[in-house]
Design a protein around this motif. Structure first.
Motif, PDB file in Angstrom:
ATOM      1  N   ASN A 142      52.779 108.348  30.815  1.00 27.22           N
ATOM      2  CA  ASN A 142      52.539 107.293  29.829  1.00 27.22           C
ATOM      3  C   ASN A 142      53.589 106.202  29.996  1.00 27.22           C
ATOM      4  O   ASN A 142      54.465 106.286  30.868  1.00 27.22           O
ATOM      5  CB  ASN A 142      52.557 107.872  28.403  1.00 27.22           C
ATOM      6  CG  ASN A 142      53.904 108.496  28.043  1.00 27.22           C
ATOM      7  OD1 ASN A 142      54.968 108.017  28.438  1.00 27.22           O
ATOM      8  ND2 ASN A 142      53.864 109.575  27.273  1.00 27.22           N
ATOM      9  N   ASP A 143      53.499 105.171  29.176  1.00 26.57           N
ATOM     10  CA  ASP A 143      54.339 103.994  29.392  1.00 26.57           C
ATOM     11  C   ASP A 143      55.689 104.055  28.678  1.00 26.57           C
ATOM     12  O   ASP A 143      56.346 103.025  28.510  1.00 26.57           O
ATOM     13  CB  ASP A 143      53.584 102.719  28.969  1.00 26.57           C
ATOM     14  CG  ASP A 143      53.233 102.726  27.487  1.00 26.57           C
ATOM     15  OD1 ASP A 143      53.113 103.820  26.904  1.00 26.57           O
ATOM     16  OD2 ASP A 143      53.060 101.633  26.913  1.00 26.57           O
ATOM     17  N   HIS A 145      59.570 104.273  28.206  1.00 23.84           N
ATOM     18  CA  HIS A 145      60.564 103.703  29.132  1.00 23.84           C
ATOM     19  C   HIS A 145      61.242 104.757  30.012  1.00 23.84           C
ATOM     20  O   HIS A 145      61.699 104.453  31.117  1.00 23.84           O
ATOM     21  CB  HIS A 145      61.621 102.919  28.349  1.00 23.84           C
ATOM     22  CG  HIS A 145      62.459 103.766  27.432  1.00 23.84           C
ATOM     23  ND1 HIS A 145      63.589 104.437  27.855  1.00 23.84           N
ATOM     24  CD2 HIS A 145      62.324 104.062  26.107  1.00 23.84           C
ATOM     25  CE1 HIS A 145      64.112 105.091  26.843  1.00 23.84           C
ATOM     26  NE2 HIS A 145      63.374 104.894  25.768  1.00 23.84           N
ATOM     27  N   ASN A 147      59.860 106.971  31.634  1.00 21.56           N
ATOM     28  CA  ASN A 147      58.996 107.228  32.802  1.00 21.56           C
ATOM     29  C   ASN A 147      58.912 106.030  33.746  1.00 21.56           C
ATOM     30  O   ASN A 147      58.120 106.051  34.692  1.00 21.56           O
ATOM     31  CB  ASN A 147      57.578 107.579  32.330  1.00 21.56           C
ATOM     32  CG  ASN A 147      57.518 108.868  31.535  1.00 21.56           C
ATOM     33  OD1 ASN A 147      58.227 109.819  31.850  1.00 21.56           O
ATOM     34  ND2 ASN A 147      56.682 108.900  30.522  1.00 21.56           N
ATOM     35  N   ARG A 148      59.723 105.015  33.512  1.00 20.87           N
ATOM     36  CA  ARG A 148      59.578 103.761  34.244  1.00 20.87           C
ATOM     37  C   ARG A 148      59.647 103.947  35.756  1.00 20.87           C
ATOM     38  O   ARG A 148      58.836 103.405  36.503  1.00 20.87           O
ATOM     39  CB  ARG A 148      60.637 102.749  33.794  1.00 20.87           C
ATOM     40  CG  ARG A 148      60.381 101.329  34.296  1.00 20.87           C
ATOM     41  CD  ARG A 148      61.425 100.373  33.741  1.00 20.87           C
ATOM     42  NE  ARG A 148      61.406 100.334  32.297  1.00 20.87           N
ATOM     43  CZ  ARG A 148      60.609  99.544  31.579  1.00 20.87           C
ATOM     44  NH1 ARG A 148      59.765  98.735  32.197  1.00 20.87           N
ATOM     45  NH2 ARG A 148      60.640  99.573  30.272  1.00 20.87           N
ATOM     46  N   TRP A 151      56.367 105.608  37.027  1.00 22.94           N
ATOM     47  CA  TRP A 151      55.150 104.795  37.034  1.00 22.94           C
ATOM     48  C   TRP A 151      55.257 103.638  38.031  1.00 22.94           C
ATOM     49  O   TRP A 151      54.251 103.252  38.620  1.00 22.94           O
ATOM     50  CB  TRP A 151      54.776 104.339  35.630  1.00 22.94           C
ATOM     51  CG  TRP A 151      55.355 103.051  35.107  1.00 22.94           C
ATOM     52  CD1 TRP A 151      55.346 101.833  35.716  1.00 22.94           C
ATOM     53  CD2 TRP A 151      55.996 102.855  33.849  1.00 22.94           C
ATOM     54  NE1 TRP A 151      55.946 100.895  34.907  1.00 22.94           N
ATOM     55  CE2 TRP A 151      56.351 101.484  33.756  1.00 22.94           C
ATOM     56  CE3 TRP A 151      56.300 103.697  32.778  1.00 22.94           C
ATOM     57  CZ2 TRP A 151      57.004 100.945  32.646  1.00 22.94           C
ATOM     58  CZ3 TRP A 151      56.944 103.154  31.671  1.00 22.94           C
ATOM     59  CH2 TRP A 151      57.289 101.800  31.622  1.00 22.94           C
ATOM     60  N   ARG A 152      56.466 103.120  38.227  1.00 20.64           N
ATOM     61  CA  ARG A 152      56.611 102.050  39.219  1.00 20.64           C
ATOM     62  C   ARG A 152      56.304 102.548  40.621  1.00 20.64           C
ATOM     63  O   ARG A 152      55.798 101.796  41.456  1.00 20.64           O
ATOM     64  CB  ARG A 152      58.036 101.481  39.160  1.00 20.64           C
ATOM     65  CG  ARG A 152      58.254 100.518  38.003  1.00 20.64           C
ATOM     66  CD  ARG A 152      59.661  99.966  38.000  1.00 20.64           C
ATOM     67  NE  ARG A 152      59.806  98.913  37.002  1.00 20.64           N
ATOM     68  CZ  ARG A 152      60.959  98.342  36.686  1.00 20.64           C
ATOM     69  NH1 ARG A 152      62.083  98.731  37.297  1.00 20.64           N
ATOM     70  NH2 ARG A 152      61.022  97.393  35.780  1.00 20.64           N
ATOM     71  N   LYS A 180      45.916 103.365  31.538  1.00 21.94           N
ATOM     72  CA  LYS A 180      47.319 103.753  31.671  1.00 21.94           C
ATOM     73  C   LYS A 180      48.087 102.765  32.548  1.00 21.94           C
ATOM     74  O   LYS A 180      49.244 102.432  32.263  1.00 21.94           O
ATOM     75  CB  LYS A 180      47.422 105.175  32.242  1.00 21.94           C
ATOM     76  CG  LYS A 180      46.867 106.237  31.314  1.00 21.94           C
ATOM     77  CD  LYS A 180      47.016 107.635  31.879  1.00 21.94           C
ATOM     78  CE  LYS A 180      48.375 108.204  31.571  1.00 21.94           C
ATOM     79  NZ  LYS A 180      48.460 109.651  31.874  1.00 21.94           N
ATOM     80  N   CYS A 181      47.441 102.291  33.602  1.00 22.83           N
ATOM     81  CA  CYS A 181      48.086 101.287  34.455  1.00 22.83           C
ATOM     82  C   CYS A 181      48.343 100.003  33.670  1.00 22.83           C
ATOM     83  O   CYS A 181      49.414  99.399  33.792  1.00 22.83           O
ATOM     84  CB  CYS A 181      47.210 100.983  35.669  1.00 22.83           C
ATOM     85  SG  CYS A 181      47.218 102.265  36.928  1.00 22.83           S
ATOM     86  N   THR A 184      51.352 100.402  31.399  1.00 21.27           N
ATOM     87  CA  THR A 184      52.647 100.378  32.080  1.00 21.27           C
ATOM     88  C   THR A 184      52.975  98.975  32.604  1.00 21.27           C
ATOM     89  O   THR A 184      54.133  98.545  32.556  1.00 21.27           O
ATOM     90  CB  THR A 184      52.681 101.400  33.238  1.00 21.27           C
ATOM     91  OG1 THR A 184      51.587 101.143  34.137  1.00 21.27           O
ATOM     92  CG2 THR A 184      52.565 102.818  32.714  1.00 21.27           C
ATOM     93  N   SER A 187      54.210  97.105  29.652  1.00 18.53           N
ATOM     94  CA  SER A 187      55.585  97.498  29.326  1.00 18.53           C
ATOM     95  C   SER A 187      56.587  96.925  30.318  1.00 18.53           C
ATOM     96  O   SER A 187      57.758  96.731  29.991  1.00 18.53           O
ATOM     97  CB  SER A 187      55.710  99.029  29.306  1.00 18.53           C
ATOM     98  OG  SER A 187      54.913  99.582  28.281  1.00 18.53           O
ATOM     99  N   ASP A 188      56.125  96.658  31.527  1.00 20.51           N
ATOM    100  CA  ASP A 188      56.990  96.102  32.574  1.00 20.51           C
ATOM    101  C   ASP A 188      57.015  94.573  32.551  1.00 20.51           C
ATOM    102  O   ASP A 188      57.665  93.953  33.393  1.00 20.51           O
ATOM    103  CB  ASP A 188      56.507  96.579  33.946  1.00 20.51           C
ATOM    104  CG  ASP A 188      57.612  97.269  34.739  1.00 20.51           C
ATOM    105  OD1 ASP A 188      58.712  97.461  34.187  1.00 20.51           O
ATOM    106  OD2 ASP A 188      57.379  97.609  35.904  1.00 20.51           O
TER     107      ASP A 188
END
Length: 294
Positions: A142-143, A145, A147-148, A151-152, A180-181, A184, A187-188
């Motif tokens: 999930n998004d 922080h 997990n940044r 996910w990147r 989900k993409c 993220t 969030s980025d």
């Protein structure tokens, strides 16, 4: 196998390939080089498939994601050792390059192109793309922080798979991975990329669930947020007015989601300098919350 025996087999695979003429996107590459890569891949795959079917399947998954920095976690295996053995076999055949000190590998550009061409000609590309999307969904976080970094690393692979599976945008796995993409990317701070995926999710939900389904309205609200973060206030207001009106009608004027929509619209009015309208909405939200929540 002797060099002579290998050459005979390679020639046989080269002659069997009639689909590699347009393999390379680089117009400067000669057709002979492309045929050699395709033939070598075909021969290697036939050898690998006889000894380790899992390794061959890993190549097909690799063909459906970005060719660089492919995480081992993306690959299904009965055990970690089985996964390692399969990747080592592919590395020995020089079909992948293991990244030193990392649980990931790369695939050469021509090998990646040849794999995709092979799957397309055999009518298997869609099947393996769908399978890869399911695998990505399994490991995509999930998004939050924390997990940044994960996910990147996975985003280029998810974006690659999603961009080649547009014909199956109704499938729930594809829709969930796209959502989900988008979360993220949002969030980025990558608003434009997030917007593209949010629009895909929203349009699919409208078509499948209907324009007033709560999930559809959530997608519309998310799209309005991406507009706001890009300073596109007029588009944000138009979308937020639609969401607020439909939530009032479907959920009721006192529902929490309706009040959130009103608050979002009020915030956008403030960003536009429309102070009176923002104030009116703020008062409505406050009075309703007092009445409902105390």
């Amino acid at each position: 196998m002797t060099v002579q025996e290998y050459q005979v087999l390679l020639d046989e695979h080269r002659e069997a390939l009639d689909y590699s003429d347009d393999l390379s996107e680089d117009k400067q590459r000669e057709s002979g080089l492309r045929k050699t890569v395709a033939a070598t891949l075909s021969l290697s795959l036939s050898q690998i498939d006889q000894t380790n079917e899992v390794a061959a399947n890993y190549l097909f998954v690799a063909a459906c994601v970005d060719r660089k920095d492919i995480p081992l976690d993306l690959l299904e295996a009965a055990s970690q050792q089985a996964r390692e053995d399969a990747v080592k076999l592919l590395n020995r055949y020089a079909l992948v390059t293991r990244r030193p000190g990392e649980r990931a590998f790369d695939v050469h550009r021509l090998v990646h192109q040849s794999l995709r061409k092979r799957l397309r000609v055999e009518g298997q590309l869609l099947k393996w793309t769908q399978h890869t999307i399911e695998q990505l969904l399994r490991v995509f976080p999930n998004d939050h922080h924390s997990n940044r970094s994960k996910w990147r690393r996975l985003l280029p692979h998810a974006q690659h798979a999603l961009s080649h599976d547009l014909a199956n945008d109704n499938k729930k796995e594809r829709l969930e991975l796209a959502r989900k993409c988008a979360d993220t990317l949002y969030s980025d701070g990558r608003w434009k990329e997030a917007e593209e995926l949010v629009v895909q999710v929203m349009e699919t939900r409208k078509r499948v669930l209907g324009e007033e389904h709560p999930d559809t309205l959530t997608s519309m609200a998310n799209l309005a947020s991406t507009y706001s973060n890009q300073g596109r206030w007029k588009e944000a207001v138009e979308m937020e007015v639609q969401v607020m009106g439909r939530r009032k009608r479907v959920l009721g004027e006192e529902h929490l989601d309706t009040l959130i929509s009103m608050g979002n619209l009020g915030a956008t009015y403030r960003n536009q300098g429309r102070w009176k309208e923002a104030e009116e909405l703020g008062v409505q939200v406050m009075e309703t919350r007092k009445r409902v929540l105390g």
